[in-house]
Design a protein around this motif. Structure first.
Motif, PDB file in Angstrom:
ATOM      1  N   VAL A  20       1.651   7.993  12.306  1.00  0.00           N
ATOM      2  CA  VAL A  20       0.337   8.168  11.678  1.00  0.00           C
ATOM      3  C   VAL A  20      -0.764   8.056  12.724  1.00  0.00           C
ATOM      4  O   VAL A  20      -1.717   8.842  12.732  1.00  0.00           O
ATOM      5  N   THR A  23      -0.872  11.213  14.768  1.00  0.00           N
ATOM      6  CA  THR A  23      -1.464  12.361  14.083  1.00  0.00           C
ATOM      7  C   THR A  23      -2.985  12.322  14.133  1.00  0.00           C
ATOM      8  O   THR A  23      -3.631  13.353  13.953  1.00  0.00           O
ATOM      9  N   TRP A  43      -6.042  17.158   9.032  1.00  0.00           N
ATOM     10  CA  TRP A  43      -5.382  15.902   9.346  1.00  0.00           C
ATOM     11  C   TRP A  43      -4.433  15.483   8.224  1.00  0.00           C
ATOM     12  O   TRP A  43      -3.337  14.996   8.486  1.00  0.00           O
ATOM     13  N   CYS A  47      -0.602  14.905   9.021  1.00  0.00           N
ATOM     14  CA  CYS A  47      -0.042  13.586   8.761  1.00  0.00           C
ATOM     15  C   CYS A  47       1.115  13.672   7.769  1.00  0.00           C
ATOM     16  O   CYS A  47       2.159  13.054   7.966  1.00  0.00           O
ATOM     17  N   CYS A  50       4.181  15.295   9.554  1.00  0.00           N
ATOM     18  CA  CYS A  50       4.796  14.419  10.556  1.00  0.00           C
ATOM     19  C   CYS A  50       5.518  13.238   9.913  1.00  0.00           C
ATOM     20  O   CYS A  50       6.644  12.912  10.298  1.00  0.00           O
ATOM     21  N   LEU A 118      -0.103  13.507   0.375  1.00  0.00           N
ATOM     22  CA  LEU A 118       0.040  12.395   1.317  1.00  0.00           C
ATOM     23  C   LEU A 118       0.561  11.143   0.616  1.00  0.00           C
ATOM     24  O   LEU A 118       1.456  10.462   1.120  1.00  0.00           O
TER      25      LEU A 118
END
Length: 183
Positions: A20, A23, A43, A47, A50, A118
């Motif tokens: 995190v 990223t 982003w 994030c 990843c 997310l």
């Protein structure tokens, strides 16, 4: 044995935290004008991708659940498709919950949905990697005293802290609507 599991769990969690942080830092070297606040949609996507990739790789490498019942190719494909459907359903559910808590329905649909993705990445994806698409296992793990291993306890803590962190992070937002920077 337990000490080795704790070390593996600590390493996995530290790698997730490190990913995190990366990223937020690494894209600025390759993308002019990248900032977490300025390009927040990018982003959120970076994030999510990843952390998802890292969770899947860590699950494949560390193998925290060692009791696969069936290993046929058709079963693996079926399980993968169920996991994809559950992940998408959790994104839709989190999106609906976020809208019910006051996020704009039409104006910021992209931001709201990416936040839901997310949040699903930090909660549902880890559950799917650890427990699979087995609802009874989810109920067992998230019931009182239901975690039977250190990995399941970590899953409980991570999921609950992600949801509570999102809620507490959004809690003070209505207090500042009269500020000029929010207009």
């Amino acid at each position: 044995m337990k000490e080795a599991e704790i070390r593996r769990l600590l390493a996995a969690n530290l790698l997730c935290v490190f990913s995190v942080i990366l990223t937020a830092v690494v894209p600025a070297f390759f993308w002019d004008g990248f900032t977490v606040l300025g390009t927040h949609l990018a982003w959120l996507c970076i994030c999510s991708v990843c952390v998802s990739a890292l969770n899947i790789i860590l699950h494949l490498v560390l193998k925290p659940n060692l009791s696969p019942k069936r290993s046929s190719f058709a079963h693996k494909i079926s399980r993968f498709l169920k996991c994809c459907i559950y992940f998408f359903m959790s994104c839709i559910l989190f999106h609906a919950i976020i809208v019910l808590y006051g996020a704009p329905l039409i104006e910021s649909v992209t931001e709201t949905f990416l936040f839901a993705v997310l949040l699903s990445t930090f909660t549902t994806l880890q559950c799917l990697c650890m427990l699979g698409p087995n609802i009874q296992a989810w109920i067992r793990v998230f019931s009182k005293n239901g975690a039977m291993s250190i990995w399941e306890s970590s899953l409980q803590i991570t999921t609950m802290c992600s949801i509570l962190g999102a809620w507490f992070g959004a809690f003070p937002i209505p207090l500042d609507w009269d500020r000029p920077w929010q207009v």
